[in-house]
Design a protein around this motif. Sequence first.
Motif, PDB file in Angstrom:
ATOM      1  N   LEU A  30       0.822  -1.213   0.000  1.00 48.82           N
ATOM      2  CA  LEU A  30       0.000   0.000   0.000  1.00 48.82           C
ATOM      3  C   LEU A  30       0.857   1.265   0.000  1.00 48.82           C
ATOM      4  CD1 LEU A  30      -2.895  -0.952   2.462  1.00 48.82           C
ATOM      5  CD2 LEU A  30      -3.076  -0.505   0.003  1.00 48.82           C
ATOM      6  N   VAL A  31       1.884   1.294   0.838  1.00 48.47           N
ATOM      7  CA  VAL A  31       2.767   2.467   0.881  1.00 48.47           C
ATOM      8  C   VAL A  31       3.462   2.648  -0.477  1.00 48.47           C
ATOM      9  CG1 VAL A  31       4.870   3.417   1.936  1.00 48.47           C
ATOM     10  CG2 VAL A  31       3.100   2.407   3.380  1.00 48.47           C
ATOM     11  N   SER A  32       3.937   1.562  -1.055  1.00 48.44           N
ATOM     12  CA  SER A  32       4.593   1.635  -2.361  1.00 48.44           C
ATOM     13  C   SER A  32       3.627   2.097  -3.441  1.00 48.44           C
ATOM     14  CB  SER A  32       5.171   0.271  -2.748  1.00 48.44           C
ATOM     15  OG  SER A  32       6.130  -0.136  -1.810  1.00 48.44           O
ATOM     16  N   THR A  33       2.381   1.641  -3.360  1.00 45.26           N
ATOM     17  CA  THR A  33       1.379   2.045  -4.348  1.00 45.26           C
ATOM     18  C   THR A  33       1.075   3.534  -4.235  1.00 45.26           C
ATOM     19  OG1 THR A  33       0.401  -0.171  -4.315  1.00 45.26           O
ATOM     20  CG2 THR A  33      -0.958   1.617  -5.192  1.00 45.26           C
ATOM     21  N   ILE A 110       4.744   0.606 -14.777  1.00 45.94           N
ATOM     22  CA  ILE A 110       3.417   0.058 -15.037  1.00 45.94           C
ATOM     23  C   ILE A 110       2.367   1.153 -14.928  1.00 45.94           C
ATOM     24  CG2 ILE A 110       1.655  -1.532 -14.145  1.00 45.94           C
ATOM     25  CD1 ILE A 110       4.038  -3.290 -13.166  1.00 45.94           C
ATOM     26  N   VAL A 111       2.366   1.857 -13.811  1.00 47.04           N
ATOM     27  CA  VAL A 111       1.347   2.878 -13.576  1.00 47.04           C
ATOM     28  C   VAL A 111       1.525   4.041 -14.558  1.00 47.04           C
ATOM     29  CG1 VAL A 111       0.371   4.473 -11.878  1.00 47.04           C
ATOM     30  CG2 VAL A 111       1.108   2.196 -11.161  1.00 47.04           C
ATOM     31  N   THR A 112       2.765   4.452 -14.783  1.00 45.41           N
ATOM     32  CA  THR A 112       3.009   5.566 -15.713  1.00 45.41           C
ATOM     33  C   THR A 112       2.532   5.221 -17.117  1.00 45.41           C
ATOM     34  OG1 THR A 112       4.953   6.223 -14.425  1.00 45.41           O
ATOM     35  CG2 THR A 112       4.761   7.143 -16.626  1.00 45.41           C
ATOM     36  N   SER A 113       2.865   4.040 -17.593  1.00 43.29           N
ATOM     37  CA  SER A 113       2.460   3.634 -18.944  1.00 43.29           C
ATOM     38  C   SER A 113       0.947   3.551 -19.082  1.00 43.29           C
ATOM     39  CB  SER A 113       3.067   2.273 -19.293  1.00 43.29           C
ATOM     40  OG  SER A 113       4.453   2.372 -19.413  1.00 43.29           O
ATOM     41  N   LEU A 114       0.293   3.008 -18.075  1.00 45.36           N
ATOM     42  CA  LEU A 114      -1.163   2.878 -18.145  1.00 45.36           C
ATOM     43  C   LEU A 114      -1.862   4.236 -18.047  1.00 45.36           C
ATOM     44  CD1 LEU A 114      -1.665  -0.394 -16.068  1.00 45.36           C
ATOM     45  CD2 LEU A 114      -1.796  -0.109 -18.552  1.00 45.36           C
ATOM     46  N   VAL A 115      -1.331   5.144 -17.232  1.00 47.75           N
ATOM     47  CA  VAL A 115      -1.898   6.496 -17.165  1.00 47.75           C
ATOM     48  C   VAL A 115      -1.671   7.218 -18.492  1.00 47.75           C
ATOM     49  CG1 VAL A 115      -1.661   8.773 -16.070  1.00 47.75           C
ATOM     50  CG2 VAL A 115      -1.774   6.718 -14.661  1.00 47.75           C
ATOM     51  N   TYR A 116      -0.478   7.075 -19.048  1.00 46.38           N
ATOM     52  CA  TYR A 116      -0.175   7.676 -20.351  1.00 46.38           C
ATOM     53  C   TYR A 116      -1.174   7.179 -21.402  1.00 46.38           C
ATOM     54  CZ  TYR A 116       2.188   8.152 -24.861  1.00 46.38           C
ATOM     55  OH  TYR A 116       2.469   8.409 -26.180  1.00 46.38           O
ATOM     56  N   GLY A 154      -7.666   1.938 -12.578  1.00 51.68           N
ATOM     57  CA  GLY A 154      -7.198   0.634 -13.047  1.00 51.68           C
ATOM     58  C   GLY A 154      -5.681   0.551 -13.069  1.00 51.68           C
ATOM     59  N   ALA A 155      -5.026   1.644 -13.441  1.00 51.53           N
ATOM     60  CA  ALA A 155      -3.563   1.675 -13.452  1.00 51.53           C
ATOM     61  C   ALA A 155      -3.010   1.512 -12.037  1.00 51.53           C
ATOM     62  CB  ALA A 155      -3.069   2.985 -14.071  1.00 51.53           C
ATOM     63  N   ILE A 156      -3.617   2.215 -11.090  1.00 52.69           N
ATOM     64  CA  ILE A 156      -3.171   2.116  -9.693  1.00 52.69           C
ATOM     65  C   ILE A 156      -3.393   0.696  -9.167  1.00 52.69           C
ATOM     66  CG2 ILE A 156      -3.636   2.921  -7.338  1.00 52.69           C
ATOM     67  CD1 ILE A 156      -4.375   5.658  -8.654  1.00 52.69           C
ATOM     68  N   LEU A 157      -4.545   0.113  -9.474  1.00 58.03           N
ATOM     69  CA  LEU A 157      -4.835  -1.253  -9.030  1.00 58.03           C
ATOM     70  C   LEU A 157      -3.909  -2.269  -9.692  1.00 58.03           C
ATOM     71  CD1 LEU A 157      -8.735  -1.175  -8.865  1.00 58.03           C
ATOM     72  CD2 LEU A 157      -7.106  -1.195  -6.955  1.00 58.03           C
ATOM     73  N   SER A 158      -3.526  -2.023 -10.937  1.00 57.05           N
ATOM     74  CA  SER A 158      -2.563  -2.910 -11.608  1.00 57.05           C
ATOM     75  C   SER A 158      -1.209  -2.852 -10.913  1.00 57.05           C
ATOM     76  CB  SER A 158      -2.409  -2.524 -13.071  1.00 57.05           C
ATOM     77  OG  SER A 158      -3.595  -2.760 -13.772  1.00 57.05           O
ATOM     78  N   GLY A 159      -0.797  -1.644 -10.544  1.00 51.52           N
ATOM     79  CA  GLY A 159       0.462  -1.498  -9.808  1.00 51.52           C
ATOM     80  C   GLY A 159       0.395  -2.215  -8.466  1.00 51.52           C
ATOM     81  N   PHE A 160      -0.709  -2.050  -7.739  1.00 51.06           N
ATOM     82  CA  PHE A 160      -0.864  -2.728  -6.460  1.00 51.06           C
ATOM     83  C   PHE A 160      -0.868  -4.241  -6.644  1.00 51.06           C
ATOM     84  CE2 PHE A 160      -3.542  -4.648  -3.149  1.00 51.06           C
ATOM     85  CZ  PHE A 160      -2.816  -4.294  -2.028  1.00 51.06           C
TER      86      PHE A 160
END
Length: 170
Positions: A30-33, A110-116, A154-160
């Motif tokens: 969670l902290v990392s996410t 992962i999160v950066t690419s999905l947000v992009y 969805g990007a945040i959940l993928s990262g988590f």
Amino acid sequence: MNAFAEALRLIVSLDPELLGITWNSIRFSLVSTVLTSLLAIPSGVLLAFSRGGLSRIAASVLSTLMAFPTVVVGLLVYSLLSRSGPLGPLGLLFTPSAIVVGQTVLAYPIVTSLVYSAVVGLDGELRETLVTLGCSRAQIVIKTLLEARVAVTGAILSGFGRLIGEVGVS
């Protein structure tokens, strides 16, 4: 079969050691996410709003880094945090903070690419409409993120999801 039965017994009996390990995994993830989201969402939006070939190259590099093996990320973070590494004087090696750093490095692409992808995939007329309505740059970014909120979530959940099942970085 005995190992499976023992694992099931530990889960059903709510073994305190198992619960502690599980809680640590959830807490670190969670902290990392949260840290990843604070870094990756602005990066993904900035990359999507950038013009030119450099942004496409950066997006390609991030897409490639999404498949980076976790053990390699762990070794990279280890080399940065070891006593002889550039961040060695901080004394973070073999601490929970080092795990959070490693997991953040792992989830960032992962999160950066999905947000992009989410921002680039929005209707092209949205930005033009917002500019026409006289929105400031900050308002355009906020409205764009609101429009892409489901994909950003969805990007945040993928990262988590990548982090919660992670052991290679640790």
